[in-house]
Design a protein around this motif. Sequence first.
Motif, PDB file in Angstrom:
ATOM      1  N   VAL A 181       0.872  -1.176   0.000  1.00  0.00           N
ATOM      2  CA  VAL A 181       0.000   0.000   0.000  1.00  0.00           C
ATOM      3  C   VAL A 181       0.907   1.223   0.000  1.00  0.00           C
ATOM      4  N   ALA A 182       0.755   2.061  -1.017  1.00  0.00           N
ATOM      5  CA  ALA A 182       1.631   3.224  -1.169  1.00  0.00           C
ATOM      6  C   ALA A 182       0.811   4.503  -1.209  1.00  0.00           C
ATOM      7  N   ARG A 183       1.472   5.619  -0.925  1.00  0.00           N
ATOM      8  CA  ARG A 183       0.824   6.927  -1.006  1.00  0.00           C
ATOM      9  C   ARG A 183       1.591   7.820  -1.977  1.00  0.00           C
ATOM     10  N   THR A 184       0.858   8.733  -2.598  1.00  0.00           N
ATOM     11  CA  THR A 184       1.477   9.704  -3.489  1.00  0.00           C
ATOM     12  C   THR A 184       0.913  11.086  -3.188  1.00  0.00           C
ATOM     13  N   THR A 185       1.740  12.108  -3.322  1.00  0.00           N
ATOM     14  CA  THR A 185       1.296  13.461  -2.985  1.00  0.00           C
ATOM     15  C   THR A 185       0.382  14.049  -4.051  1.00  0.00           C
ATOM     16  N   ASN A 186       0.507  13.596  -5.294  1.00  0.00           N
ATOM     17  CA  ASN A 186      -0.320  14.122  -6.382  1.00  0.00           C
ATOM     18  C   ASN A 186      -0.868  12.945  -7.184  1.00  0.00           C
ATOM     19  N   LEU A 187      -2.095  12.559  -6.878  1.00  0.00           N
ATOM     20  CA  LEU A 187      -2.671  11.363  -7.488  1.00  0.00           C
ATOM     21  C   LEU A 187      -2.916  11.549  -8.985  1.00  0.00           C
ATOM     22  N   VAL A 188      -3.296  12.752  -9.406  1.00  0.00           N
ATOM     23  CA  VAL A 188      -3.546  13.003 -10.825  1.00  0.00           C
ATOM     24  C   VAL A 188      -2.259  12.844 -11.627  1.00  0.00           C
ATOM     25  N   ARG A 189      -1.194  13.435 -11.136  1.00  0.00           N
ATOM     26  CA  ARG A 189       0.091  13.325 -11.836  1.00  0.00           C
ATOM     27  C   ARG A 189       0.589  11.880 -11.835  1.00  0.00           C
ATOM     28  N   PHE A 190       0.370  11.188 -10.731  1.00  0.00           N
ATOM     29  CA  PHE A 190       0.801   9.788 -10.662  1.00  0.00           C
ATOM     30  C   PHE A 190      -0.002   8.941 -11.649  1.00  0.00           C
ATOM     31  N   ALA A 191      -1.284   9.257 -11.811  1.00  0.00           N
ATOM     32  CA  ALA A 191      -2.108   8.537 -12.783  1.00  0.00           C
ATOM     33  C   ALA A 191      -1.571   8.742 -14.196  1.00  0.00           C
ATOM     34  N   GLU A 192      -1.125   9.947 -14.496  1.00  0.00           N
ATOM     35  CA  GLU A 192      -0.540  10.215 -15.815  1.00  0.00           C
ATOM     36  C   GLU A 192       0.711   9.374 -16.030  1.00  0.00           C
ATOM     37  N   ARG A 193       1.507   9.234 -14.996  1.00  0.00           N
ATOM     38  CA  ARG A 193       2.722   8.433 -15.105  1.00  0.00           C
ATOM     39  C   ARG A 193       2.394   6.947 -15.214  1.00  0.00           C
ATOM     40  N   MET A 194       1.320   6.520 -14.563  1.00  0.00           N
ATOM     41  CA  MET A 194       0.878   5.138 -14.714  1.00  0.00           C
ATOM     42  C   MET A 194       0.479   4.864 -16.160  1.00  0.00           C
ATOM     43  N   LYS A 195      -0.240   5.803 -16.761  1.00  0.00           N
ATOM     44  CA  LYS A 195      -0.629   5.640 -18.164  1.00  0.00           C
ATOM     45  C   LYS A 195       0.604   5.567 -19.061  1.00  0.00           C
ATOM     46  N   ALA A 196       1.597   6.405 -18.773  1.00  0.00           N
ATOM     47  CA  ALA A 196       2.829   6.386 -19.564  1.00  0.00           C
ATOM     48  C   ALA A 196       3.565   5.057 -19.406  1.00  0.00           C
ATOM     49  N   ALA A 197       3.362   4.405 -18.254  1.00  0.00           N
ATOM     50  CA  ALA A 197       4.000   3.108 -18.004  1.00  0.00           C
ATOM     51  C   ALA A 197       3.188   1.951 -18.572  1.00  0.00           C
ATOM     52  N   GLY A 198       2.072   2.271 -19.240  1.00  0.00           N
ATOM     53  CA  GLY A 198       1.296   1.230 -19.903  1.00  0.00           C
ATOM     54  C   GLY A 198       0.042   0.782 -19.196  1.00  0.00           C
ATOM     55  N   PHE A 199      -0.313   1.432 -18.086  1.00  0.00           N
ATOM     56  CA  PHE A 199      -1.538   1.050 -17.379  1.00  0.00           C
ATOM     57  C   PHE A 199      -2.770   1.565 -18.113  1.00  0.00           C
ATOM     58  N   TRP A 200      -3.815   0.755 -18.114  1.00  0.00           N
ATOM     59  CA  TRP A 200      -5.140   1.127 -18.610  1.00  0.00           C
ATOM     60  C   TRP A 200      -5.969   1.452 -17.375  1.00  0.00           C
ATOM     61  N   LEU A 201      -6.446   2.691 -17.268  1.00  0.00           N
ATOM     62  CA  LEU A 201      -7.129   3.143 -16.062  1.00  0.00           C
ATOM     63  C   LEU A 201      -8.642   3.020 -16.226  1.00  0.00           C
ATOM     64  N   ILE A 202      -9.254   2.257 -15.337  1.00  0.00           N
ATOM     65  CA  ILE A 202     -10.699   2.020 -15.374  1.00  0.00           C
ATOM     66  C   ILE A 202     -11.317   2.549 -14.084  1.00  0.00           C
ATOM     67  N   GLY A 203     -12.200   3.525 -14.225  1.00  0.00           N
ATOM     68  CA  GLY A 203     -12.896   4.075 -13.070  1.00  0.00           C
ATOM     69  C   GLY A 203     -14.340   3.625 -13.042  1.00  0.00           C
ATOM     70  N   ALA A 204     -15.003   3.890 -11.925  1.00  0.00           N
ATOM     71  CA  ALA A 204     -16.412   3.520 -11.782  1.00  0.00           C
ATOM     72  C   ALA A 204     -17.213   4.742 -11.355  1.00  0.00           C
ATOM     73  N   SER A 205     -18.370   4.931 -12.011  1.00  0.00           N
ATOM     74  CA  SER A 205     -19.253   6.043 -11.680  1.00  0.00           C
ATOM     75  C   SER A 205     -20.665   5.685 -12.118  1.00  0.00           C
ATOM     76  N   PRO A 206     -21.686   6.149 -11.392  1.00  0.00           N
ATOM     77  CA  PRO A 206     -23.066   5.846 -11.800  1.00  0.00           C
ATOM     78  C   PRO A 206     -23.397   6.327 -13.209  1.00  0.00           C
ATOM     79  N   ASP A 207     -22.681   7.351 -13.707  1.00  0.00           N
ATOM     80  CA  ASP A 207     -22.949   7.853 -15.056  1.00  0.00           C
ATOM     81  C   ASP A 207     -21.878   7.418 -16.055  1.00  0.00           C
ATOM     82  N   GLY A 208     -21.174   6.340 -15.751  1.00  0.00           N
ATOM     83  CA  GLY A 208     -20.157   5.829 -16.663  1.00  0.00           C
ATOM     84  C   GLY A 208     -20.752   5.409 -17.994  1.00  0.00           C
ATOM     85  N   GLY A 209     -19.936   5.448 -19.040  1.00  0.00           N
ATOM     86  CA  GLY A 209     -20.436   5.167 -20.378  1.00  0.00           C
ATOM     87  C   GLY A 209     -20.392   3.708 -20.788  1.00  0.00           C
TER      88      GLY A 209
END
Length: 249
Positions: free
Chosen positions: A151-179
């Motif tokens: 379990v890790a923490r990051t100071t800027n989750l948005v920026r870390f998500a961008e770096r995850m995408k650059a590392a090849g991660f496919w980001l899947i979120g959940a929301s009641p209005d998801g498409g």
Amino acid sequence: MEEGTTVVGRRAVLEALDAGAAVHKIWVQEGTSPAFLEVLKAKARARGVPVSVVPRARLQPFGAFRHQGVVAFLSPMPYADAEALLAGAEGKAAALWVVLDGLEDPHNVGAIIRTAAAAGAEAVILPKHQSAGLTPAAVKASAGAVFSLPVARTTNLVRFAERMKAAGFWLIGASPDGGTDWRAADYRGKVALVIGGEGRGLRPLLRRRLDVVVRLPMKGGVASLNASVAAALLLYEAYRQREGAPWPP
């Protein structure tokens, strides 16, 4: 883990000992089952951890956590290094991570960590601020999974998500209005499941970085599911797809 934390509950304390956590003493309430006490003392003895049988009153300050008559005191234990985890995932073709976007209820955080470990996830990422951390309540709700799943923490989750995408991660979120229906998404390969906070859901800045936003259909006038329930559904759909198991007929 938060500095000066405690682990409460029989299973969580045994898991902490089994995982080699930095336990420095254990209190056990008078009248605890002799069979459990024997198992606990054997594990503690193997780790050089003293066990003290104490009056019920000594455990009253921990009553809110349903301690089951057992409290372990831990030395500070750091979170996993988010940068090291990301570097370790660079060359992988497949990985399953969970990203929690500002959950405030430690019981939800612990429950998601527990399910993530059971479903084969390799890491959980939390924001450093405006999020519940590894509190005693979260540790207990995880049933000891915090000692086996990074379990890790990051100071800027948005920026870390961008770096995850650059590392090849496919980001899947959940929301009641998801498409996309949650069962139609592809959870194979290198995937991070992003779960929004209670009440507010996914923050807009983070949501814009996601590759897919899925929805969980609901009836009966219910607006949304509990965060830990939504996470469990997505995690086990990911598990099903990654294991190649079909939906039941």
